[in-house]
Motif scaffolding. Sequence first.
Motif, short mmCIF file in Angstrom:
data_model
loop_
_atom_site.label_atom_id
_atom_site.label_comp_id
_atom_site.label_asym_id
_atom_site.label_seq_id
_atom_site.Cartn_x
_atom_site.Cartn_y
_atom_site.Cartn_z
N ASP A 20 -9.12 12.97 -12.07
CA ASP A 20 -9.15 14.03 -11.08
C ASP A 20 -7.76 14.18 -10.47
O ASP A 20 -7.01 13.21 -10.37
CB ASP A 20 -10.14 13.71 -9.95
N GLN A 21 -7.43 15.41 -10.07
CA GLN A 21 -6.13 15.68 -9.45
C GLN A 21 -6.37 16.23 -8.05
O GLN A 21 -7.11 17.22 -7.88
CB GLN A 21 -5.35 16.68 -10.29
N VAL A 22 -5.75 15.62 -7.04
CA VAL A 22 -5.89 16.11 -5.67
C VAL A 22 -4.99 17.33 -5.49
O VAL A 22 -3.78 17.25 -5.68
CB VAL A 22 -5.54 15.02 -4.64
N ILE A 23 -5.60 18.47 -5.14
CA ILE A 23 -4.87 19.72 -4.93
C ILE A 23 -4.43 19.82 -3.47
O ILE A 23 -3.31 20.20 -3.17
CB ILE A 23 -5.75 20.94 -5.31
N ILE A 24 -5.34 19.51 -2.56
CA ILE A 24 -5.04 19.45 -1.12
C ILE A 24 -5.60 18.13 -0.62
O ILE A 24 -6.80 17.87 -0.75
CB ILE A 24 -5.66 20.64 -0.36
N ASP A 25 -4.72 17.30 -0.07
CA ASP A 25 -5.14 15.99 0.42
C ASP A 25 -5.91 16.14 1.73
O ASP A 25 -5.94 17.22 2.33
CB ASP A 25 -3.92 15.09 0.60
N TRP A 26 -6.52 15.06 2.18
CA TRP A 26 -7.39 15.09 3.36
C TRP A 26 -6.73 15.82 4.52
O TRP A 26 -5.59 15.53 4.87
CB TRP A 26 -7.76 13.66 3.77
N ARG A 27 -7.48 16.79 5.08
CA ARG A 27 -6.99 17.63 6.16
C ARG A 27 -8.15 17.94 7.10
O ARG A 27 -9.28 18.12 6.65
CB ARG A 27 -6.43 18.92 5.57
N ALA A 28 -7.87 18.03 8.40
CA ALA A 28 -8.91 18.35 9.39
C ALA A 28 -9.65 19.62 8.99
O ALA A 28 -9.04 20.60 8.54
CB ALA A 28 -8.29 18.51 10.77
N ALA A 29 -10.99 19.58 9.13
CA ALA A 29 -11.81 20.71 8.71
C ALA A 29 -13.16 20.68 9.42
O ALA A 29 -13.51 19.70 10.07
CB ALA A 29 -12.02 20.67 7.20
N ARG A 30 -13.90 21.76 9.23
CA ARG A 30 -15.28 21.82 9.69
C ARG A 30 -16.14 22.30 8.53
O ARG A 30 -15.67 22.99 7.63
CB ARG A 30 -15.43 22.73 10.90
N ALA A 31 -17.42 21.93 8.58
CA ALA A 31 -18.37 22.32 7.54
C ALA A 31 -19.53 23.05 8.19
O ALA A 31 -19.96 22.70 9.29
CB ALA A 31 -18.89 21.09 6.80
N GLN A 32 -20.05 24.06 7.49
CA GLN A 32 -21.20 24.82 8.00
C GLN A 32 -22.05 25.26 6.82
O GLN A 32 -21.55 25.86 5.88
CB GLN A 32 -20.68 26.04 8.76
N HIS A 33 -23.36 24.95 6.89
CA HIS A 33 -24.23 25.43 5.81
C HIS A 33 -24.54 26.90 6.07
O HIS A 33 -24.56 27.37 7.21
CB HIS A 33 -25.49 24.58 5.67
N ILE A 34 -24.77 27.62 4.98
CA ILE A 34 -25.01 29.06 5.06
C ILE A 34 -26.38 29.37 4.47
O ILE A 34 -26.67 28.98 3.35
CB ILE A 34 -23.93 29.84 4.26
N ARG A 35 -27.20 30.06 5.21
CA ARG A 35 -28.51 30.56 4.76
C ARG A 35 -29.45 29.45 4.30
O ARG A 35 -29.19 28.28 4.42
CB ARG A 35 -28.33 31.59 3.65
N MET A 36 -30.55 29.88 3.74
CA MET A 36 -31.57 28.97 3.22
C MET A 36 -31.14 28.46 1.85
O MET A 36 -30.36 29.10 1.15
CB MET A 36 -32.90 29.71 3.06
N PRO A 37 -31.65 27.31 1.43
CA PRO A 37 -31.35 26.82 0.08
C PRO A 37 -31.85 27.79 -0.98
O PRO A 37 -32.83 28.51 -0.77
CB PRO A 37 -32.12 25.50 0.00
N LEU A 38 -31.16 27.83 -2.10
CA LEU A 38 -31.59 28.62 -3.26
C LEU A 38 -32.42 27.69 -4.13
O LEU A 38 -31.90 26.73 -4.70
CB LEU A 38 -30.38 29.14 -4.03
#
Length: 146
Positions: A50-68
């Motif tokens: 695997d190749q790291v394109i962007i190393d660890w960086r501050a972020a937020r996560a949010q789920h969107i809508r209902m599961p498919l």
Amino acid sequence: MPMKPIQKDWAASIFQVAQEFMDGELCVIKPGTPGTYDPVTDEVTGGTPDQVIIDWRAARAQHIRMPLETNDSNGWTARRRFRFQMELRENDPAITQGLVVRYRGGKDPALSALSYQVISAVNSSHAPLRTIETMTEQKPVTEDAP
């Protein structure tokens, strides 16, 4: 009521507010290719890591809508869309389909156990953040992944 004057660098102001909600961090990875297993020698040859394109960086996560959800002859699966936001930096490479996001931190430790496949990551020319749209099949990642 008169309109408020537009700030010269409104994107920086928006980023400062958004940064308060970045309670985790992400990295973006280009998946390697698997090698070939030789059952006689019990070794794997070829392949790429695997190749790291962007190393660890501050972020937020949010789920969107209902599961498919789908149920077919292959069994039942549930996929879920997630949106990640991080600082947009001038020299960041393009984040395209085929790349993978890993996330850690935040209040839900289960998010760090999943792998997220990039769907798209584009913003306006005035964007204060990089928004990455992803999909996860909610399958765990391997222990040795970055």
